[in-house]
Motif scaffolding. Structure first.
Motif, PDB file in Angstrom:
ATOM      1  N   ILE A 118      49.484  43.332 139.530  1.00  0.00           N
ATOM      2  CA  ILE A 118      49.219  44.383 140.502  1.00  0.00           C
ATOM      3  C   ILE A 118      48.502  43.780 141.707  1.00  0.00           C
ATOM      4  N   TYR A 119      48.503  44.521 142.812  1.00  0.00           N
ATOM      5  CA  TYR A 119      47.819  44.069 144.026  1.00  0.00           C
ATOM      6  C   TYR A 119      46.380  44.548 144.025  1.00  0.00           C
ATOM      7  N   TYR A 120      45.475  43.661 144.481  1.00  0.00           N
ATOM      8  CA  TYR A 120      44.077  44.043 144.664  1.00  0.00           C
ATOM      9  C   TYR A 120      43.420  43.092 145.656  1.00  0.00           C
ATOM     10  N   GLU A 121      42.960  43.649 146.774  1.00  0.00           N
ATOM     11  CA  GLU A 121      42.178  42.920 147.761  1.00  0.00           C
ATOM     12  C   GLU A 121      42.785  41.574 148.176  1.00  0.00           C
ATOM     13  N   GLY A 122      44.014  41.613 148.671  1.00  0.00           N
ATOM     14  CA  GLY A 122      44.629  40.414 149.230  1.00  0.00           C
ATOM     15  C   GLY A 122      45.211  39.453 148.220  1.00  0.00           C
ATOM     16  N   ARG A 123      45.190  39.835 146.934  1.00  0.00           N
ATOM     17  CA  ARG A 123      45.700  38.958 145.886  1.00  0.00           C
ATOM     18  C   ARG A 123      46.481  39.783 144.862  1.00  0.00           C
ATOM     19  N   GLY A 124      47.307  39.092 144.088  1.00  0.00           N
ATOM     20  CA  GLY A 124      47.884  39.707 142.910  1.00  0.00           C
ATOM     21  C   GLY A 124      46.999  39.367 141.724  1.00  0.00           C
ATOM     22  N   HIS A 125      46.954  40.258 140.735  1.00  0.00           N
ATOM     23  CA  HIS A 125      46.149  40.022 139.538  1.00  0.00           C
ATOM     24  C   HIS A 125      46.960  40.373 138.295  1.00  0.00           C
ATOM     25  N   VAL A 126      46.962  39.471 137.332  1.00  0.00           N
ATOM     26  CA  VAL A 126      47.696  39.695 136.089  1.00  0.00           C
ATOM     27  C   VAL A 126      46.903  40.667 135.222  1.00  0.00           C
ATOM     28  N   ALA A 146      47.239  35.720 141.630  1.00  0.00           N
ATOM     29  CA  ALA A 146      48.533  35.266 142.139  1.00  0.00           C
ATOM     30  C   ALA A 146      48.532  35.412 143.655  1.00  0.00           C
ATOM     31  N   PRO A 147      48.554  34.309 144.409  1.00  0.00           N
ATOM     32  CA  PRO A 147      48.620  34.412 145.867  1.00  0.00           C
ATOM     33  C   PRO A 147      49.862  35.194 146.294  1.00  0.00           C
ATOM     34  N   LEU A 148      49.762  35.930 147.373  1.00  0.00           N
ATOM     35  CA  LEU A 148      50.872  36.782 147.790  1.00  0.00           C
ATOM     36  C   LEU A 148      51.987  36.029 148.510  1.00  0.00           C
ATOM     37  N   LEU A 149      51.629  34.967 149.247  1.00  0.00           N
ATOM     38  CA  LEU A 149      52.600  34.362 150.157  1.00  0.00           C
ATOM     39  C   LEU A 149      53.616  33.451 149.484  1.00  0.00           C
ATOM     40  N   ASN A 150      53.257  32.840 148.366  1.00  0.00           N
ATOM     41  CA  ASN A 150      54.168  31.841 147.786  1.00  0.00           C
ATOM     42  C   ASN A 150      54.446  32.056 146.305  1.00  0.00           C
ATOM     43  N   THR A 151      54.326  33.293 145.842  1.00  0.00           N
ATOM     44  CA  THR A 151      54.622  33.572 144.439  1.00  0.00           C
ATOM     45  C   THR A 151      55.670  34.666 144.323  1.00  0.00           C
ATOM     46  N   CYS A 152      56.326  34.679 143.190  1.00  0.00           N
ATOM     47  CA  CYS A 152      57.331  35.694 142.901  1.00  0.00           C
ATOM     48  C   CYS A 152      56.718  37.085 142.952  1.00  0.00           C
TER      49      CYS A 152
END
Length: 265
Positions: A118-126, A146-152
């Motif tokens: 899920i998304y939270y504060e500029g990042r993805g979190h498992v 999970a960084p947003l710019l270079n991850t699935c």
């Protein structure tokens, strides 16, 4: 109660204040928008308060685990404690409880690990993670970023967000998550949205093909990304090909979505 009495009671409620609590909340709300953190001087300037007013607040917030000081730094950053509390909130709890058995079934069907981001504060979190039943496992740790710019998962969360939400998401990406690699992000996101999924080589591990599909809620908004870090054995002992895995992953994402109230068009 008469009308005048009701108005008086309402006025009193509006004038209630808890200065210490308000200072603490001001700090949390300020730091929530600062991915790189702020030092105490910057915090006092932004909130127009003195160091004496806020120092004890910061110490208590640090002791309680809501803010932290990076090693060797004087900058305070918001921790994920609030995220952890929010994780107990019914909508997030419902997402994890609904998705857990579906991910377990998916991992057995394709003999691969899978996770939900899920998304939270500029990042993805498992937030949900399921290991493969195989003896040889590659998986992502629960709670990992999970960084947003270079991850699935990042591409999925950005691609299926509405335009205004996407702009906000991009502005909150931490500076350390930006890379020197030049690429047309809008073109990448348009492609993901058009094909309905993302499939890219992992930016973190060699030989892993990350395959993911979006998960939607009852408002038809993307709420998570279902991702499988797919890898094959040299001996060919995996029975499910990546092409077949796509069908299972897509169906699992849809099963979670419909369980959350999503109605496909």
């Amino acid at each position: 109660m008469t009308k005048s009495a009701t108005q008086e009671a309402t006025a009193k409620r509006k004038t209630y204040s808890a200065p210490a609590l308000e200072k603490g909340l001001d700090i949390l709300e300020l730091l929530a928008g600062e991915a790189d953190g702020l030092n105490i001087s910057e915090i006092t300037q932004r909130l127009n308060r003195s160091v004496g007013e806020l120092f004890r607040m910061l110490v208590v917030l640090q002791q309680r685990g809501y803010v932290s000081l990076e090693n060797g730094s004087d900058r305070y950053r918001l921790t994920l404690k609030i995220f952890g509390l929010a994780h107990r909130f019914p909508p997030v709890k419902r997402l994890t409880s609904i998705s857990a058995p579906i991910l377990q079934r998916l991992s057995y069907d394709i003999e691969q690990s899978c996770h939900l981001v899920i998304y939270y504060e500029g990042r993805g979190h498992v937030v949900v993670q399921q290991d493969s039943p195989s003896a040889r496992v590659f998986s992502v740790r629960l709670g990992a970023e999970a960084p947003l710019l270079n991850t699935c998962s990042g591409h999925l969360l950005l691609s299926f967000a509405d335009q205004n939400t996407r702009k906000q998401m991009l502005t909150r990406i931490p500076s350390q998550h930006h890379t020197d690699d030049e690429f047309d992000l809008e073109k990448v996101l348009a492609k993901v949205q058009s094909q309905g999924f993302e499939s890219i080589q992992s930016a973190q591990a060699q030989g892993i093909q990350d395959v993911g599909y979006p998960v939607f809620d009852y408002r038809d908004q993307v709420i998570a990304a279902l991702v499988v870090p797919f890898f094959e054995y040299f001996d060919g002992s995996r029975h499910t090909s990546i092409k077949e895995a796509h069908r299972y992953i897509k169906q699992a994402a849809m099963d979670i979505s419909t369980s959350l109230g999503y109605e496909p068009g």
